[in-house]
Enzyme design. Structure first.
Site, PDB file in Angstrom:
ATOM      1  CD1 TRP A 128       5.060   3.760   5.762  1.00 33.42           C
ATOM      2  CD2 TRP A 128       3.641   2.075   6.181  1.00 33.42           C
ATOM      3  NE1 TRP A 128       3.781   4.244   5.650  1.00 33.42           N
ATOM      4  CE2 TRP A 128       2.893   3.236   5.902  1.00 33.42           C
ATOM      5  CE3 TRP A 128       2.962   0.881   6.474  1.00 33.42           C
ATOM      6  CZ2 TRP A 128       1.505   3.240   5.913  1.00 33.42           C
ATOM      7  CZ3 TRP A 128       1.592   0.892   6.474  1.00 33.42           C
ATOM      8  CH2 TRP A 128       0.866   2.046   6.193  1.00 33.42           C
ATOM      9  CG  ASP A 208       2.783  -3.996   3.438  1.00 34.50           C
ATOM     10  OD1 ASP A 208       1.913  -3.977   2.564  1.00 34.50           O
ATOM     11  OD2 ASP A 208       3.077  -3.005   4.135  1.00 34.50           O
ATOM     12  CB  ALA A 210       2.213  -1.420  -0.302  1.00 34.24           C
ATOM     13  CE  LYS A 243       1.187   3.949  -1.296  1.00 31.12           C
ATOM     14  NZ  LYS A 243       1.731   5.010  -0.530  1.00 31.12           N
TER      15      LYS A 243
HETATM   16  C1  LMR Z   1       4.149   6.576   2.579  1.00 30.03           C
HETATM   17  O1  LMR Z   1       4.882   5.793   3.198  1.00 30.03           O
HETATM   18  O2  LMR Z   1       4.488   7.736   2.293  1.00 30.03           O
HETATM   19  C2  LMR Z   1       2.802   6.113   2.139  1.00 30.03           C
HETATM   20  O3  LMR Z   1       2.658   4.749   2.351  1.00 30.03           O
HETATM   21  C3  LMR Z   1       1.713   6.907   2.731  1.00 30.03           C
HETATM   22  C4  LMR Z   1       1.446   6.549   4.143  1.00 30.03           C
HETATM   23  O4  LMR Z   1       0.313   6.195   4.442  1.00 30.03           O
HETATM   24  O5  LMR Z   1       2.358   6.643   4.974  1.00 30.03           O
END
Ligand code: LMR
Length: 398
Positions: A128, A208, A210, A243
């Site tokens: 991410w 993490d 999430a 989420k």
């Molecule tokens: C994403 O990866 O789309 C989500 O986790 C939103 C974000 O904050 O990036």
């Protein structure tokens, strides 16, 4: 002074939301930012959350400060779901605090690790994008290793090699489930190998988590986290409810610390409180209070889990449909059926991603990441046909 500031590129994922909103085409498809959508393309408030909010409205008598740790009823009510019903505190060695969303939790986890002496963070890539941004902002060194193999499975050997090389003053940041952006998770048997390797390496695990419940199920998605915690003396877990309770804009998260001995825990958490105080002082209350009300009530908990099951089933249905399409041009969609959660990567080049946006109104991240929940039975055929078209001619970037 302020003219010294350098221009900043807009966050690519967040910019995509605006680009999509401005597109007038009725058949546009948003597979960009990671937000769950129903088969009708909506992101409704969970019915369990609505019910909890009504109770909150009736019962809340004060909005006075709670403190930097936030709502500890919320923090504790989540623990059996994350760490298991049998001894969720691991003999008093795990406790946590509320954070503003999963990002606040990751930020705090890394900041606590830095205060504890961590200088370098190992991370499977791609990851991410905000992970790397937070690591850089904290002045920590980032060391990447491959997260996935070209065959669409997790690269256990790369992680084990990284742990072999890592040493004192190092942490490793792992995704507990539903790896963002690939959807490729370590299999349970791989976690069984990762846990003792982490223990042997002495590296501090940061996990993490999430998307619990959006992959294979609440218990299944916790397997890796629990397996690691059973093996290592210390770890930090960043958790998001944004989420799995659909509370994105209410920013609901928590950070949990596991220390080697119970008597080290208060000091570790006090560092978290001090860091929170200097950053956001106190987390926002509303969403966490609603989650607490759900988790303290068996009927509401059942309702929430049922809603989560429905979401997961829908995403599995979309994945099955994509996988069954097989080849779209030169793109093999079959592996998407075996991946987990909201995301998968379709290996497209920049020009192909742009062509999808301009010619077909399909909005996806520059990495080729797609949000599975952006697809519905009404738009999936158009999506696959568009992929086949852009994937037919131009060379596909790996
Ligand atoms: C994403 O990866 O789309 C989500 O986790 C939103 C974000 O904050 O990036």
């Amino acid at each position: 002074m302020l003219t010294n500031l350098k221009p900043q590129a807009a966050d690519a994922l967040l910019a995509l939301i605006k680009l999509h909103d401005a597109d007038p085409r009725c058949d546009k498809i948003d597979v960009g930012v990671g937000v769950y959508r129903t088969g009708q393309g909506d992101t409704p408030v969970f019915a369990a959350i609505k019910a909890a909010e009504r109770r909150l409205l009736e019962s809340q008598t004060s909005k006075a400060y709670l403190g930097p740790e936030g709502d500890m009823g919320f923090v504790h009510a989540l623990m059996p779901h994350i760490f298991g019903r049998a001894d969720p505190t691991r003999g008093g060695r795990i406790d946590g605090m509320q954070t503003p969303g999963g990002t606040g939790a990751v930020r705090l986890a890394l900041a606590i690790a830095k205060r504890a002496g961590v200088k370098r963070v190992w991370m499977g890539t791609p990851s991410w994008p905000n992970h790397a941004q937070i690591i850089a902002d904290l002045g920590l060194e980032l060391k990447g290793f491959a997260h996935a193999k070209p065959d669409g499975t997790a690269d256990l050997a790369a992680l084990l090699a990284a742990l072999d090389e890592a040493g004192a003053e190092d942490a490793v940041l792992l995704h507990g489930c539903c790896h963002n952006p690939t959807g490729i998770d370590y299999a349970p048997a791989q976690w069984d190998a990762i846990a003792p390797a982490l223990q042997a390496s002495g590296v501090l695990p940061l996990i993490d988590l999430a998307y619990q419940g959006l992959g294979q199920g609440m218990e299944e998605d916790a397997y890796g986290t629990r397996r690691v915690l059973a093996a290592v003396p210390e770890a930090i877990i960043a958790y998001s409810c944004d989420k799995n309770f659909g509370l994105y804009r209410d920013r609901v998260g928590a950070v949990y610390v596991m220390t080697g001995a119970a008597d080290a825990l208060p000091v570790a958490l006090a560092n978290g409180h001090a860091l929170a105080r200097a950053n956001w002082s106190m987390p926002p209350d509303h969403g966490a209070a609603a989650v607490r009300i759900i988790l303290e009530d068996a009927a509401l908990t059942r309702q929430w889990l049922d809603e989560l099951d429905t979401m997961r089933a829908r995403m599995l249905q979309v994945r099955a449909r994509l996988g069954a399409a097989g080849m779209a041009g030169k793109l093999d969609l079959a592996p998407l059926a075996t991946q987990n959660g909201l995301f998968s990567i379709v290996p497209l080049s920049g020009p192909q991603i742009l062509a999808l946006r301009e010619a077909h109104g399909i909005y996806m991240a520059g990495s080729g990441r797609i949000n599975i929940a952006g697809l519905t039975m009404g738009n999936i055929d158009k999506f696959i046909a568009a992929l086949a078209e852009v994937g037919a001619e131009a060379p596909v970037a790996g």
